[in-house]
Design a protein around this motif. Sequence first.
Motif, mmCIF file in Angstrom:
data_model
loop_
_atom_site.group_PDB
_atom_site.id
_atom_site.type_symbol
_atom_site.label_atom_id
_atom_site.label_comp_id
_atom_site.label_asym_id
_atom_site.label_seq_id
_atom_site.Cartn_x
_atom_site.Cartn_y
_atom_site.Cartn_z
ATOM 1 N N UNK A 52 0.840 -1.208 0.000
ATOM 2 C CA UNK A 52 0.000 0.000 0.000
ATOM 3 C C UNK A 52 0.867 1.248 0.000
ATOM 4 N N UNK A 53 0.533 2.190 -0.855
ATOM 5 C CA UNK A 53 1.197 3.490 -0.921
ATOM 6 C C UNK A 53 0.120 4.543 -0.695
ATOM 7 N N UNK A 54 0.297 5.376 0.327
ATOM 8 C CA UNK A 54 -0.683 6.404 0.676
ATOM 9 C C UNK A 54 -0.010 7.771 0.680
ATOM 10 N N UNK A 55 -0.655 8.716 0.028
ATOM 11 C CA UNK A 55 -0.144 10.086 -0.037
ATOM 12 C C UNK A 55 -1.221 11.038 0.474
ATOM 13 N N UNK A 56 -0.848 11.973 1.327
ATOM 14 C CA UNK A 56 -1.738 13.043 1.771
ATOM 15 C C UNK A 56 -0.973 14.358 1.642
ATOM 16 N N UNK A 57 -1.579 15.338 0.976
ATOM 17 C CA UNK A 57 -0.928 16.632 0.813
ATOM 18 C C UNK A 57 -0.970 17.406 2.124
ATOM 19 N N UNK A 58 -0.203 18.468 2.185
ATOM 20 C CA UNK A 58 -0.210 19.304 3.383
ATOM 21 C C UNK A 58 -1.554 20.019 3.495
ATOM 22 N N UNK A 59 -1.903 20.405 4.726
ATOM 23 C CA UNK A 59 -3.172 21.085 4.942
ATOM 24 C C UNK A 59 -3.094 21.970 6.179
#
Length: 135
Positions: A52-59
């Motif tokens: 699994x590869x998960x990406x979340x942008x900054x916020x």
Amino acid sequence: MRQSVLQRQVLKNFGIYLNYTFTKSNTTGIEGRESEDLELSFENKRWVMRVSLNYASDYLDELGGEGFEDRFYDQQIFLDVNASYAITPKWRIFAEGNNLTNQPLRYYQGIQSRTMQSEYYNSRFNFGLKFDLFN
């Protein structure tokens, strides 16, 4: 003909999971948040394997009195791997690796070059033997 049947038998056990989430606020000055997930898997009666590869942008995490004081949670990319093998219908061995990219928990103030907080938790590995009572 044989090769085609063999290919279908092997490929039927593979799976791909894709998820993309985009959230954008209607409030003036608050940026959106993006999240993307990709998972590759293989599963049959004995093997279960997933990457699994998960990406979340900054916020924006906390709104300050002015832009300089705004607190942001930085972007992250996580890589997790797990697998298990059924020795018998009730006994299974397994292995897991989480946060293989050693992503920090990181906050910054206003712009990314102003780190407010950074914590590293390292990669985590788990190995074991599992027994299913009701299988």
